[in-house]
Design an enzyme around this catalytic site. Structure first.
Site, mmCIF file in Angstrom:
data_model
loop_
_atom_site.group_PDB
_atom_site.id
_atom_site.type_symbol
_atom_site.label_atom_id
_atom_site.label_comp_id
_atom_site.label_asym_id
_atom_site.label_seq_id
_atom_site.Cartn_x
_atom_site.Cartn_y
_atom_site.Cartn_z
ATOM 1 N N TYR A 50 0.829 -1.218 0.000
ATOM 2 C CA TYR A 50 0.000 0.000 0.000
ATOM 3 C C TYR A 50 0.863 1.269 0.000
ATOM 4 C CZ TYR A 50 -3.634 -3.303 1.638
ATOM 5 O OH TYR A 50 -4.491 -4.375 1.783
ATOM 6 N N HIS A 108 1.068 -11.562 2.304
ATOM 7 C CA HIS A 108 -0.062 -10.909 1.620
ATOM 8 C C HIS A 108 -0.829 -11.873 0.716
ATOM 9 C CE1 HIS A 108 -1.379 -6.613 0.295
ATOM 10 N NE2 HIS A 108 -2.390 -7.432 0.244
HETATM 11 N N1 LIG Z 1 -5.234 -8.943 2.046
HETATM 12 C C1 LIG Z 1 -5.641 -8.494 0.895
HETATM 13 O O1 LIG Z 1 -5.283 -9.018 -0.181
HETATM 14 C C2 LIG Z 1 -6.567 -7.312 0.857
HETATM 15 C C3 LIG Z 1 -7.229 -7.000 -0.350
HETATM 16 C C4 LIG Z 1 -8.130 -5.944 -0.334
HETATM 17 C C5 LIG Z 1 -8.355 -5.223 0.853
HETATM 18 N N2 LIG Z 1 -7.660 -5.516 1.990
HETATM 19 C C6 LIG Z 1 -7.864 -4.734 3.254
HETATM 20 O O2 LIG Z 1 -9.274 -4.588 3.483
HETATM 21 C C7 LIG Z 1 -9.573 -3.195 3.546
HETATM 22 C C8 LIG Z 1 -10.995 -2.917 3.073
HETATM 23 O O3 LIG Z 1 -11.188 -3.327 1.741
HETATM 24 P P1 LIG Z 1 -11.407 -2.293 0.541
HETATM 25 O O4 LIG Z 1 -10.531 -1.119 0.756
HETATM 26 O O5 LIG Z 1 -11.286 -3.089 -0.700
HETATM 27 O O6 LIG Z 1 -12.921 -1.837 0.602
HETATM 28 P P2 LIG Z 1 -14.218 -1.922 1.517
HETATM 29 O O7 LIG Z 1 -13.911 -1.611 2.926
HETATM 30 O O8 LIG Z 1 -14.934 -3.175 1.186
HETATM 31 O O9 LIG Z 1 -15.047 -0.724 0.865
HETATM 32 C C9 LIG Z 1 -14.529 0.592 0.845
HETATM 33 C C10 LIG Z 1 -15.468 1.473 0.064
HETATM 34 O O10 LIG Z 1 -16.712 1.601 0.754
HETATM 35 C C11 LIG Z 1 -16.960 2.979 1.032
HETATM 36 N N3 LIG Z 1 -17.551 3.069 2.371
HETATM 37 C C12 LIG Z 1 -16.997 2.637 3.535
HETATM 38 N N4 LIG Z 1 -17.847 2.837 4.557
HETATM 39 C C13 LIG Z 1 -18.960 3.412 4.038
HETATM 40 C C14 LIG Z 1 -20.187 3.869 4.599
HETATM 41 N N5 LIG Z 1 -20.459 3.739 5.894
HETATM 42 N N6 LIG Z 1 -21.108 4.419 3.759
HETATM 43 C C15 LIG Z 1 -20.865 4.534 2.433
HETATM 44 N N7 LIG Z 1 -19.710 4.121 1.849
HETATM 45 C C16 LIG Z 1 -18.774 3.566 2.640
HETATM 46 C C17 LIG Z 1 -15.618 3.672 0.957
HETATM 47 O O11 LIG Z 1 -15.736 5.007 0.527
HETATM 48 P P3 LIG Z 1 -15.331 6.252 1.486
HETATM 49 O O12 LIG Z 1 -13.853 6.190 1.682
HETATM 50 O O13 LIG Z 1 -15.781 7.410 0.672
HETATM 51 O O14 LIG Z 1 -16.108 6.081 2.742
HETATM 52 C C18 LIG Z 1 -14.921 2.856 -0.146
HETATM 53 O O15 LIG Z 1 -15.318 3.282 -1.420
HETATM 54 C C19 LIG Z 1 -8.481 -2.549 2.704
HETATM 55 O O16 LIG Z 1 -8.416 -1.160 2.877
HETATM 56 C C20 LIG Z 1 -7.290 -3.326 3.158
HETATM 57 O O17 LIG Z 1 -6.840 -2.854 4.418
HETATM 58 C C21 LIG Z 1 -6.790 -6.565 2.001
#
Ligand SMILES: NC(=O)c1ccc[n+]([C@@H]2O[C@H](COP(=O)([O-])OP(=O)(O)OC[C@H]3O[C@@H](n4cnc5c(N)ncnc54)[C@H](OP(=O)(O)O)[C@@H]3O)[C@@H](O)[C@H]2O)c1
Length: 287
Positions: A50, A108
């Protein structure tokens, strides 16, 4: 909810909801995490990939909260599949975060991202080599817990059969519409805590009508329903948001989804990631 914890196999407490940071800039993440801490979050999820570990470390140091009251996870880059590179990369994360120790460090992915859709080579030797470096850092007290991410049953079995220390965490893609029950059950059976990444499907859940109707039934937002769903499966959700209102909304999940509605949500399995379908983790889930 933000002060509730799970307990890892080695006895370490881990806050039940984490703060995701994928795609948050290094320059911005410290301020976002300070906002999250003010809301009550105590757990942050970053990764070497990241490119924001420096900012995460700064956010933790400047937070005004004692280091031992915060839980910081980072991830060893998916491409690192040999011992020497893993040792060097762990040291680099320790240096960039600059927090004395890392609470949790996870591999990862079992496969480099360029090979993520390919099941011919599972990199068993490379994962054992990277794992050995994590085990040594764990035994030296530099890391308080070690685990993996995106590991399927065969990848976990490789470590269970050949490693000294069992993984304590498996972080996987899990959300309403894509819940990998097999790997969740296998992990939990082996006392491996399952973390749910992209619990809101990277934002794509907002456009699914069946899920929208269920959220309306409970008078909650779709992210609240999504996060609660994970918690009721004993998963640790890692929602990402840069909005303080969303941080508060995502933590306000002390309601119960009935067993019959959980069954309906668990059965949804035809998720469309829309514009994000080409990102390796979502592409694989769409196969
Ligand atoms: N290990 C892996 O391979 C891997 C892969 C992917 C992700 N991850 C981890 O998991 C975390 C979360 O996954 P992600 O970043 O893919 O996405 P997510 O948490 O599933 O979704 C994030 C999205 O939802 C929106 N959002 C969040 N809360 C909200 C609410 N209460 N109301 C409306 N919209 C909302 C955010 O926009 P806003 O910012 O505008 O609120 C953003 O567009 C990552 O940041 C990372 O730390 C790990």
């Amino acid at each position: 909810m933000l002060n509730e914890t799970y307990t890892l196999a080695n006895g370490l407490s881990i806050p039940k909801i984490g703060f995701g940071t994928w795609m948050i800039d290094d320059e911005k993440v410290a301020d976002d995490f300070k906002n999250a801490i003010a809301v009550g979050y105590r757990h942050i999820d970053t990764a070497q990939a990241y490119a924001n570990e420096v900012g995460v470390g700064k956010g933790v140091r400047d937070s005004g909260v004692a280091r031992e009251d915060l839980f910081v996870t980072t991830k060893l880059a998916a491409e690192i599949k040999n011992y020497d590179q893993a040792v060097a990369a762990i040291e680099e994360s320790l240096k960039k975060l600059d927090l004395g120790y890392i609470d949790l460090m996870i591999i990862h992915s079992p496969k480099p991202w360029a090979e993520f859709q390919n099941d011919q080579d599972r990199f068993f030797e490379g994962n054992l080599a990277a794992w050995k470096a994590l085990e040594e850092a764990y035994e030296a007290g530099k890391i308080k817990a070690i685990g993996v991410s995106n590991f399927e049953e065969a990848d976990l079995q490789n470590l269970l059969d050949h490693a000294e220390i069992k993984p304590m965490v498996n972080q996987v893609l899990a959300h309403i519409g894509h819940t990998p029950f097999d790997v969740i059950e296998f992990s939990q059976k082996h006392d491996i805590l399952v973390e749910a990444y992209s619990p809101i499907a990277h934002g794509e859940m907002m456009s699914n009508p069946q899920i929208t109707d269920m959220a309306a039934k409970y008078g909650v937002s779709i992210p609240q329903l999504a996060i609660r769903y994970c918690l009721q499966l004993n998963l640790l959700p890692l929602p990402k948001t840069e909005s303080v209102d969303h941080m508060k909304n995502n933590a306000d999940v002390a309601f119960d989804i009935s067993d019959s509605d959980m069954a309906i949500l668990k059965a949804i399995n035809d998720f469309d990631y829309g514009v994000n379908s080409e990102i390796p983790v979502f592409k694989r889930a769409s196969k």
